[in-house]
Enzyme design. Structure first.
Site, PDB file in Angstrom:
ATOM      1  N   CYS A   4       0.801  -1.216   0.000  1.00 14.84           N
ATOM      2  CA  CYS A   4       0.000   0.000   0.000  1.00 14.84           C
ATOM      3  C   CYS A   4       0.836   1.269   0.000  1.00 14.84           C
ATOM      4  CB  CYS A   4      -0.912   0.038   1.220  1.00 14.84           C
ATOM      5  SG  CYS A   4      -2.007  -1.359   1.306  1.00 14.84           S
ATOM      6  N   HIS A  64      12.463   1.302   5.575  1.00 15.13           N
ATOM      7  CA  HIS A  64      12.186  -0.104   5.291  1.00 15.13           C
ATOM      8  C   HIS A  64      12.655  -0.936   6.469  1.00 15.13           C
ATOM      9  CE1 HIS A  64      11.513  -3.703   3.110  1.00 15.13           C
ATOM     10  NE2 HIS A  64      11.444  -3.111   1.935  1.00 15.13           N
ATOM     11  N   HIS A 104      -2.027  19.773   7.518  1.00 14.10           N
ATOM     12  CA  HIS A 104      -2.914  18.674   7.160  1.00 14.10           C
ATOM     13  C   HIS A 104      -2.175  17.348   7.219  1.00 14.10           C
ATOM     14  CE1 HIS A 104      -5.619  21.750   5.756  1.00 14.10           C
ATOM     15  NE2 HIS A 104      -4.685  22.215   4.970  1.00 14.10           N
ATOM     16  N   HIS A 116      -2.708   6.959   5.546  1.00  7.77           N
ATOM     17  CA  HIS A 116      -3.252   5.905   4.696  1.00  7.77           C
ATOM     18  C   HIS A 116      -4.431   5.236   5.400  1.00  7.77           C
ATOM     19  CE1 HIS A 116      -3.648   2.235   2.519  1.00  7.77           C
ATOM     20  NE2 HIS A 116      -3.095   1.502   3.458  1.00  7.77           N
ATOM     21  N   HIS A 168     -14.514   5.630   5.248  1.00  9.59           N
ATOM     22  CA  HIS A 168     -15.963   5.422   5.265  1.00  9.59           C
ATOM     23  C   HIS A 168     -16.549   5.418   3.859  1.00  9.59           C
ATOM     24  CE1 HIS A 168     -20.221   6.618   5.785  1.00  9.59           C
ATOM     25  NE2 HIS A 168     -20.137   5.870   6.860  1.00  9.59           N
ATOM     26  N   ASN A 172     -10.709   0.856   2.001  1.00  8.64           N
ATOM     27  CA  ASN A 172      -9.258   0.859   1.890  1.00  8.64           C
ATOM     28  C   ASN A 172      -8.905   0.669   0.425  1.00  8.64           C
ATOM     29  OD1 ASN A 172      -6.550   0.339   1.831  1.00  8.64           O
ATOM     30  ND2 ASN A 172      -6.565  -1.212   3.439  1.00  8.64           N
TER      31      ASN A 172
END
Lengths: 454, 498
Positions: free
Chosen positions: B225, B304, B388, B392, B421, B425
């Protein structure tokens, strides 16, 4: 008897949901009349010569169907038992099952040679399981014929809707698909009032206590009568009975001919149960878009001796007067009877068929021009269902499921329009074969559709 | 990990002003130091007379050679400075895919299908029901057409169709918004983790839009993702090397081939949460795009944690005992995510935090190391560095965890929660739906700094920092939120009764 392989192959099944979510917690209450129809199911099939959905891909009509279902939360909901034991529809946004099938013949071949029972292959149906929370009460099957024809089959429980509601559902879908305004938007509730007992309620009370009938295998035949023949027939009848409608004439004809076919019984009266729609008979009238059952069953009886002597014209007159006589108070009293008797663990009885039943759809035909339909091109609600401009259905069939007993006659409008009618008769198997050979009926030169004979 | 508790007395109002004063002082220390210097120079000037100034000027003995050399020196230094600076990367615009309403998946349909398909495994159905109730998803998320069938038909042709629907729709929208001609695209990067056919999805885009034959195209697969930010990083590096170019990035996740048909609990979670989505982004290093660009890329930080076995194995695609392929999520996913986040923050902190926060962090660090006090590590206040936050929308747990760790208010995480919502995802493209939400709400002002955080299998935590280039006025006429922004924010209960 060899098992004939079905010519209809279902290859996919999915669920179509409305395009807008429904507020949670909504329920649709079924009226007493709706609950009483619990034993029956409805199936309609619309045949189109040219497939109105160009891509032949489910997504094409799915978009318009999704949009359309947003106006019908009761259709996408699921049945559940309320505390008092009666059925209620929980509008939980679960969607409508939609299936896709391929038919190995062309549409013309099908209309010529399919058997009445085979026609039901074009609709999808599963009987309601004990737990209907994941069971879709509405099912749509889209069937592709070889050479480009299409049949759209809809099935639903009779509790949710009657034939007029189902047809106006499909018609509104077609109008939305074409981008036109909807002529009969859905209405879900109506006012109730109280009234007195009349003779109709007595017969229901009697029927609710009647014994179950023996199971007999039923078969269906479809006769199409042309505009010109009916016109000729009516002109003869109008001498003594002005105002007789094609329904009156055909109902009387079939009643008399079927009476002759029935085994000679004892000296009890021969009854015909006539089913009419009471939307327009109410004051103020219910809109055609009312979604639910708005049927009134009333009985016409004559004793056995009369039945033998009565000629066609006299029988027509009898039917005509009976239908015209149904008053609003009587309709209200039957509605109230059903309301008051709901949920009292009254066993459901067979509304269709325990006596010979005849269903009228005259209310769906707009009479334009002169009173007796002088305008030959007047169309009916079901033949106005066009998914593409000027692409009218080539035929529309309506079946009622679980018809047992004496039989059912449904007098539908015809694709020709005007006074032409299509009559679908469901009778025990032996009687159907004899009926198809009957001289009086053949005298009116019907076209036999789907009689399963090569 | 529990939040470091602020001592009670610092909550009092007086100390709040002390804190503010401290921040102003430290962040503008140079200005404060400059004021006495300027004052003294001014004082000096006031005391000297014009004649003295003239004498000072004459004593410098300027002649033409001096002037010319100085000028050349200045020009040379200036050129060297400007050329050696990294190119500024602008985000001209981006477009998100809006799924058609007929592909909507309400909870009732999800559960009904689960009960019909898994009728022999009521426990799995119950588990999925519990996940859905607590998932934070709404009733308008979408799944691709193949998954609507009973049973689902996840074949390759359907996956390709979904890819075409999502990617082409997002690309068309982007080309329309930016007025970009397909032949002008210099770099194309497509990232889609779980579907990697041959020819690749980037080849599919090249074919459809007839892109140039010397295009630099890349297809990133298998990176989870967080691949969206990896693509941004790659594009940035490429745009440093190629002057006067633009790059189109397509971030998506194709759900069709990954419908899990088995009943292992650790693999059922993605079925319930992953939904259709995709985004196309246009980056440019051209000076001419500076005016119309929406954002400027400031930093990309990649962390990572794959060197640790636990982190490496926590999101694993494998076959279950019955042979169904699914993505298994380990039970300590949240802990590993928190670790990865901490690592990422440690790197990004010094780059973005104001000096006041960095000093505080340094003091806290010293106190722990030197005085060996067992106090918890000080978590810097990132709210001072960013206006802001785009976290994810991996799931409710991820957003809750980050809100707690970074001490964010409900408004800061509103974009993430509402995206979860409305769209579910959507994997690497969810960050762009969240940006779009903030814009649609009219909260994006010029100079605002945005922090995008994404987690991915491996285990990776990647961050990108953007600065808003121009105020974006609401209401905006297109975008995925255009027809529903008025209904948001909605209250999402902890458990939805199904």
């Amino acid at each position: 008897m060899a098992e004939v392989k079905s010519r209809v192959n279902v290859y996919s099944k999915l669920t179509v949901v409305s395009s807008r979510p429904i507020e949670p917690g909504k329920t649709h209450r079924l009226s007493g009349l709706d609950q009483s129809m619990g034993l029956h199911t409805l199936h309609t099939i619309f045949y189109y010569r040219v497939n109105p959905f160009p891509n032949s891909d489910l997504t094409n009509h799915r978009a318009s169907l999704s949009e359309h279902l947003s106006s019908y939360p009761a259709v996408t909901g699921r049945l559940a038992r309320a505390e008092d034991g009666e059925w209620v529809v929980k509008c939980n946004d679960a969607g409508v099952r939609t299936l896709r099938a391929k038919v190995v013949t062309t549409i013309d071949e099908w209309l010529r040679s399919a058997r009445g029972s085979e026609e039901l292959d074009l609709t999808a149906w599963e009987d309601m399981p004990d737990d209907p929370s994941i069971w879709s009460p509405f099912r749509i099957q889209i069937n592709d014929f070889e050479g480009g024809g299409l049949a759209i089959g809809l099935s639903c429980t009779h509790m949710h809707a009657d034939l007029t509601s189902l047809i106006s559902l499909v018609k509104s879908w077609a109008e939305l698909h074409r981008g036109e305004p909807i002529s009969h938007p859905p209405v879900f509730h109506r006012q109730l009032s109280s009234n007195t007992n009349t003779k109709s309620t007595e017969c229901y009370a009697k029927q609710s206590k009647a014994e179950p009938l023996p199971q007999v295998k039923m078969a269906t035949a479809t006769f199409r009568f042309s505009n010109s023949i009916i016109k000729q027939c009516l002109s003869q009848i109008h001498v003594t009975c002005p105002g007789a409608t094609p329904f009156d004439a055909l109902a009387a004809l079939f009643w008399m001919r079927i009476l002759k076919l029935k085994p000679p019984g004892n000296n009890h009266t021969r009854k015909l149960s006539i089913c009419i729609d009471f939307r327009r008979r109410m004051n103020p009238p219910l809109p055609l878009g009312y979604f639910g059952n708005a049927l009134h069953f009333s009985q016409l009886s004559l004793n056995a001796l009369d039945g033998d002597i009565l000629g066609h014209v006299a029988a027509t007159r009898l039917v005509h007067l009976h239908v015209a006589e149904v008053r609003e108070e009587e309709i209200w009293s039957t509605i109230d009877w059903f309301e008051s008797n709901r949920g009292q663990s009254m066993p459901l009885f067979r509304m269709y068929g325990s006596e010979l039943t005849c269903v009228s759809l005259e209310h769906t035909i707009d009479v334009l021009g002169g009173e007796n339909g002088n305008n030959d091109t007047c169309q009916s609600l079901m033949y106005e269902v066009m998914f593409k401009n000027d692409e009218r259905p080539v035929h529309v069939s309506c079946h009622v499921g679980n018809v047992e007993g004496e039989g059912l006659i449904t007098i539908l409008p015809s694709s020709e329009g005007g006074l032409g009618r299509t009559v679908m008769v469901t009778l025990p198997e032996e009687e159907i074969d004899k009926l198809c050979e009957d001289e009086a009926i053949l005298g009116l030169e019907p076209t036999m559709i789907m009689n399963g004979r090569k | 990990m529990p939040t470091p508790t602020v001592p009670e007395f610092s909550k009092s109002v007086k100390l709040k002003y002390v804190k503010l004063g401290y921040q102003y002082l430290v962040n503008h220390i140079l200005t404060f130091l400059l004021i006495p210097v300027m004052l003294s120079v001014a004082l000096q000037l006031v005391h000297t007379s014009p004649d003295d100034l003239l004498a000072l000027w004459n004593s410098l003995h300027f002649n033409l050679v001096h002037v010319a050399c100085s000028l050349f020196l200045i020009v040379y230094i200036a050129t060297f400075y400007f050329l050696s600076r990294p190119r500024t990367i602008y985000l001209v615009d981006y477009a998100c895919f809006k799924p058609p309403c007929s592909l909507r998946v309400p909870f009732a349909m999800c559960l009904e299908h689960a009960r019909i398909i898994l009728s022999s495994q009521p426990k799995s159905v119950q588990f999925q029901l519990r996940i859905l109730e607590r998932s934070g998803l709404g009733e308008e998320t979408a799944l691709p057409p193949a998954i609507h069938y009973l049973p689902p038909e996840p074949n390759m042709a359907a996956a390709r169709e979904e890819a075409e629907m999502v990617i082409f729709s997002a690309m068309d929208s982007l080309l329309k918004k930016t007025g970009l001609k397909p032949k002008d695209i210099d770099i194309l990067i497509v990232n889609c983790s779980l579907f990697s056919p041959t020819p690749s999805l980037s080849a599919m885009v090249v074919n459809k839009y007839k892109l140039r034959s010397n295009i630099k195209s890349f297809n990133l697969a298998g990176m989870g993702c967080s691949a969206g930010l990896i693509s941004i990083d790659l594009a940035r590096d490429l745009l440093q090397v190629h002057p006067n170019s633009n790059a189109v990035i397509v971030s998506t996740e194709i759900i069709t081939p990954n419908c899990y048909m088995g009943n292992q609990r650790s693999m059922l979670l993605p079925n319930c949460l992953f939904r259709m989505g995709g985004a196309a982004i246009l980056l440019s290093n051209r000076w001419s795009d500076k005016r119309r660009a929406k954002f400027r890329l400031v930093h990309v930080v990649r962390t990572h944690k794959g060197a640790e076995d636990k982190a490496y194995k926590c999101v694993q695609q494998e076959e279950d005992p019955e042979g169904h392929v699914g993505i298994s999520l380990s039970i300590n996913l949240m802990a590993i995510a928190a670790e990865a986040l901490k690592s990422n923050i440690t790197t990004i902190g010094p780059l973005v935090l104001p000096a006041s926060e960095q000093l505080l962090f340094l003091f806290a660090l010293l106190r722990r190391k030197i005085f060996k006090k067992k106090t918890k590590a000080y978590v810097p206040d990132f709210k001072q560095a960013f206006e802001h936050f785009c976290i994810h929308a991996g799931g409710r747990a991820v957003i809750d965890e980050l809100q707690k760790n970074l001490q964010l208010s409900a408004e800061h995480v509103e974009a993430s929660r509402m995206t979860l919502h409305r769209f579910g995802n959507t994997s690497s493209s969810s960050l762009w739906y969240e940006m779009s939400y903030i814009e649609a709400k009219g909260r994006m002002k010029r100079g605002d700094r945005i922090w995008q955080i994404a987690f991915g299998s491996g285990f990776k935590c990647n961050s990108a920092v953007w600065k808003c280039n121009r105020t974006i006025k609401a209401p905006i006429d297109d975008g995925p939120w255009v027809d529903c922004i008025d209904r948001y924010p909605v209250y999402i209960p902890d458990v939805v009764k199904l």
